[in-house]
Motif scaffolding. Structure first.
Motif, mmCIF file in Angstrom:
data_model
loop_
_atom_site.group_PDB
_atom_site.id
_atom_site.type_symbol
_atom_site.label_atom_id
_atom_site.label_comp_id
_atom_site.label_asym_id
_atom_site.label_seq_id
_atom_site.Cartn_x
_atom_site.Cartn_y
_atom_site.Cartn_z
ATOM 1 N N UNK A 82 -2.481 80.821 77.142
ATOM 2 C CA UNK A 82 -1.325 81.851 76.719
ATOM 3 C C UNK A 82 -1.839 83.181 76.586
ATOM 4 N N UNK A 83 -2.899 83.082 75.485
ATOM 5 C CA UNK A 83 -3.255 84.321 75.178
ATOM 6 C C UNK A 83 -3.915 85.163 76.358
ATOM 7 N N UNK A 151 1.734 80.024 59.840
ATOM 8 C CA UNK A 151 0.311 79.579 59.696
ATOM 9 C C UNK A 151 -0.650 79.975 60.826
ATOM 10 N N UNK A 152 -0.040 80.127 62.042
ATOM 11 C CA UNK A 152 -0.622 80.811 63.092
ATOM 12 C C UNK A 152 -1.145 82.122 63.032
ATOM 13 N N UNK A 153 -0.114 83.091 62.631
ATOM 14 C CA UNK A 153 -0.333 84.289 62.311
ATOM 15 C C UNK A 153 -1.068 84.602 61.093
ATOM 16 N N UNK A 154 -1.178 83.808 59.965
ATOM 17 C CA UNK A 154 -2.256 83.883 59.055
ATOM 18 C C UNK A 154 -3.729 83.540 59.692
ATOM 19 N N UNK A 160 -7.136 90.311 69.137
ATOM 20 C CA UNK A 160 -5.934 91.065 69.229
ATOM 21 C C UNK A 160 -5.109 90.452 70.191
ATOM 22 N N UNK A 161 -3.612 90.564 70.130
ATOM 23 C CA UNK A 161 -2.906 89.982 70.772
ATOM 24 C C UNK A 161 -2.030 88.740 70.198
ATOM 25 N N UNK A 162 -2.425 88.385 68.732
ATOM 26 C CA UNK A 162 -1.890 87.270 67.913
ATOM 27 C C UNK A 162 -0.600 87.239 67.895
ATOM 28 N N UNK A 168 4.959 83.830 72.006
ATOM 29 C CA UNK A 168 5.056 83.125 73.323
ATOM 30 C C UNK A 168 5.145 81.577 73.286
ATOM 31 N N UNK A 169 4.221 81.167 72.117
ATOM 32 C CA UNK A 169 4.121 79.773 71.667
ATOM 33 C C UNK A 169 5.527 79.364 71.138
#
Length: 224
Positions: A82-83, A151-154, A160-162, A168-169
């Motif tokens: 996805x990334x 938690x994903x964003x942390x 980049x692109x987080x 999207x996830x």
């Protein structure tokens, strides 16, 4: 989720616009529609970078549609894919975890180190699937989705692109487990960033509920 093709096209346009706009992209919602429906470049001197940020959402969206059709669980390979799709032509390290420490502007917490990231992401995927499997009603699903999104964003696993990848996830998981998509809107940016920074699960759940209510009405408007 039983929805018409027209609705799914509309969802792609709105998802791409809002997710990119949250990150500062200046391409408008009508211009995103022109990109996807008319296959034309936007007018007004927009940059190639902004165009690719938007245009890459199409392949990533088609990819999650394939995952949904195959009834697959989320895996580490899919997170990376996805990334990769979202950052095609934008990052040399697309689909690869970060190799240098990164940070989030305005955040007081420290993101995961490059050394920690692979193991933390394996744990994140396993924990996300496990908790979603145990959830029994919409509120429980939303709480899991909000907490794991935070938690994903942390962790911030990519250079980049987080943000675009995390959203999207989130779209994939909400469609898989709730049959309705969650789209974080541009106008919610301030509240959204605040909830992420403060790890406010209940606040984020509130945004998710607003989104789902809107999407359910939107599906009815387009018909089946």
């Amino acid at each position: 989720m039983k929805a018409s093709r027209d609705y799914m096209d509309d969802l792609l346009i709105r998802m791409a616009f809002h997710s990119c706009a949250i990150e500062g992209n200046t391409i408008s919602l009508p211009q995103v529609g022109v990109i996807f429906l008319e296959r034309m470049l936007p007018s007004g001197g927009k940059s190639v970078w902004e165009f690719y940020e938007v245009e890459n959402h199409k392949r990533a969206f088609e990819y999650i549609e394939d995952l949904l059709a195959a009834e697959l669980l989320l895996s580490l390979a899919e997170v990376k894919e996805i990334h990769s799709l979202l950052t095609d032509r934008l990052q040399h390290d697309r689909g690869q975890f970060k190799s240098q420490q990164n940070a989030i502007r305005g955040a007081e917490f420290k993101t995961a180190s490059p050394f920690e990231t692979p193991q933390l992401m394996e744990q994140w995927v396993d924990n996300t699937n496990y908790r979603l499997d145990l959830a029994v009603n919409e509120n429980e699903y939303l709480e899991v989705l909000a907490d794991t999104h935070i938690q994903f964003e942390r962790i911030h696993p990519f250079s980049d692109g987080n943000g675009r990848t995390g959203r999207m996830i989130l779209l994939f998981l909400s469609m898989k487990y709730l049959s309705d998509p969650v789209v974080i809107r541009k106008e919610w940016r301030g509240r959204y960033m605040e909830f992420l920074g403060e790890q406010d699960v209940s606040g984020l759940v509130g945004l998710f509920k607003e989104s789902i209510a809107f999407e359910r009405e939107r599906i009815k408007e387009f018909g089946n």
